[in-house]
Design a protein around this motif. Sequence first.
Motif, PDB file in Angstrom:
ATOM      1  N   SER A 126     -25.548  -3.526   0.292  1.00 41.86           N
ATOM      2  CA  SER A 126     -25.909  -2.101   0.258  1.00 41.86           C
ATOM      3  C   SER A 126     -24.687  -1.267  -0.092  1.00 41.86           C
ATOM      4  CB  SER A 126     -26.475  -1.650   1.603  1.00 41.86           C
ATOM      5  OG  SER A 126     -25.473  -1.681   2.599  1.00 41.86           O
ATOM      6  N   VAL A 127     -24.934  -0.016  -0.466  1.00 37.69           N
ATOM      7  CA  VAL A 127     -23.839   0.906  -0.804  1.00 37.69           C
ATOM      8  C   VAL A 127     -23.008   1.212   0.441  1.00 37.69           C
ATOM      9  CG1 VAL A 127     -23.282   3.213  -1.667  1.00 37.69           C
ATOM     10  CG2 VAL A 127     -25.146   1.916  -2.710  1.00 37.69           C
ATOM     11  N   ASP A 128     -23.666   1.362   1.599  1.00 39.41           N
ATOM     12  CA  ASP A 128     -22.931   1.650   2.838  1.00 39.41           C
ATOM     13  C   ASP A 128     -21.954   0.526   3.169  1.00 39.41           C
ATOM     14  OD1 ASP A 128     -24.193   4.040   3.181  1.00 39.41           O
ATOM     15  OD2 ASP A 128     -25.752   3.267   4.508  1.00 39.41           O
ATOM     16  N   ASN A 181     -23.544   9.184  -9.276  1.00 39.67           N
ATOM     17  CA  ASN A 181     -23.475   8.789  -7.876  1.00 39.67           C
ATOM     18  C   ASN A 181     -24.134   7.425  -7.684  1.00 39.67           C
ATOM     19  OD1 ASN A 181     -22.267  11.210  -7.389  1.00 39.67           O
ATOM     20  ND2 ASN A 181     -23.743  11.919  -5.878  1.00 39.67           N
ATOM     21  N   LEU A 182     -23.470   6.573  -6.892  1.00 39.13           N
ATOM     22  CA  LEU A 182     -23.995   5.236  -6.627  1.00 39.13           C
ATOM     23  C   LEU A 182     -24.902   5.304  -5.399  1.00 39.13           C
ATOM     24  CD1 LEU A 182     -23.986   2.219  -7.319  1.00 39.13           C
ATOM     25  CD2 LEU A 182     -22.028   1.954  -5.770  1.00 39.13           C
ATOM     26  N   THR A 183     -26.200   5.203  -5.595  1.00 37.50           N
ATOM     27  CA  THR A 183     -27.161   5.257  -4.496  1.00 37.50           C
ATOM     28  C   THR A 183     -27.857   3.922  -4.271  1.00 37.50           C
ATOM     29  OG1 THR A 183     -28.868   6.045  -6.035  1.00 37.50           O
ATOM     30  CG2 THR A 183     -27.603   7.716  -4.848  1.00 37.50           C
ATOM     31  N   ASP A 184     -27.808   3.047  -5.261  1.00 38.09           N
ATOM     32  CA  ASP A 184     -28.430   1.724  -5.148  1.00 38.09           C
ATOM     33  C   ASP A 184     -27.431   0.690  -5.644  1.00 38.09           C
ATOM     34  OD1 ASP A 184     -29.932  -0.590  -5.248  1.00 38.09           O
ATOM     35  OD2 ASP A 184     -31.737   0.409  -5.968  1.00 38.09           O
ATOM     36  N   ILE A 185     -27.127  -0.295  -4.808  1.00 35.27           N
ATOM     37  CA  ILE A 185     -26.123  -1.298  -5.159  1.00 35.27           C
ATOM     38  C   ILE A 185     -26.528  -2.073  -6.406  1.00 35.27           C
ATOM     39  CG2 ILE A 185     -27.070  -3.214  -3.822  1.00 35.27           C
ATOM     40  CD1 ILE A 185     -23.369  -2.180  -3.945  1.00 35.27           C
TER      41      ILE A 185
END
Length: 383
Positions: A23-25, A56-60
Amino acid sequence: MLLRVIVSAQEIRRVSLQNIPPSVDELCTVLCNTLDLRGSFVLQYEDPDFGNELCNLTDIKDLPADKATLKVLFTFSGPLSDSTLDTASLTSQSSSRDSTEWPDPFVIPLFSHDIEFQMKVANEAYAKDGTVMVISKGVKSVILDRLADVIIKYTAYPSKDHYESIAKALVAKHPCLKEPGSGKGWYCWVFSLKFKMGNYRQKMMAAGCPEVVVNKRKKGERSSNPVKKSKKGEVHFLPEPPEGQTAVESEENRKTMLLEVQKREPNIQLLDEMMIATFSQRRKEIIGDEPLIFAVMERWPALFSERQLSAEFKRVITKNLLVSFLEGLDASMESLLELYKAGVASKRSNLSSVLQCLQQEDTNQHRRTAALLRAGAITRLIN
């Protein structure tokens, strides 16, 4: 996977990952540990579908498969603020170790190449027949040292839950490190981490780290018994001043704020930035000098607005003030309402109208209002 990470115009880093985080987190957490990043930020990536323009990176899954360029865009995450600071601005104002919220889940960092290789072989053996790794004193010391380097970015005084989260994450990532005969397999790692952090704090104290020095044992003024100050970092969080900032510059910023708050319409953005820049000076005065409230109000009037109080709480505790207050209120609500109802039944309370309103519409908002009114009435009686 190979990453080119743009932290600032002056700092562009090369990062190699064995596996892409799910995931991005988790990718953000890995970059925090690898690049020693502090504060809140969002990630942007060069999108090949748009001529490598930043998105912006919202989905890996949006990341290119083998190589990618990422940009770290720092944000000011204080409550009640929608302002965004650019990387250079925040970097110049951040302390050597900001008060940062503990990661959940805790991401175990990469160790040195030889340690990673040993554990890879041991993990394969564990998966095959359940054989745990025989850890030498040197290997264990290297593992604990690396974990301590990551822990200190968040707090010098981890709690019991913090230690347990690290130990669980460690044996989950490297099952070969489980303790034979132990029910959970990680109890001894908790104790080892506690001892390691204790030794780490001793080294930091000898180096003069303010946050650790302020919590050291001192002799009581009227007793020969040693008095141990509270170890909680959120109580005695004492950060270093921003890199390159002198005491003279910090005092000039404070005086600028004194003039700004006297204006009919103060510059909120300027006050936000100045409050961040003077955070270290303010904490040293409050913790070290222990001034009276009126003295603090006289020197730091900007602090006593709803916006800045919330932001200061966030900087020290890493939690939202309003959310923390409401969580505490909800936890005590039933007890307060029981006292309230008992007071009405015995005719010792004049807040029966509030109870009637609560009976007509028993919503959480009304219950909070009733609990606060009850608490206010008790306070007035005491005073």
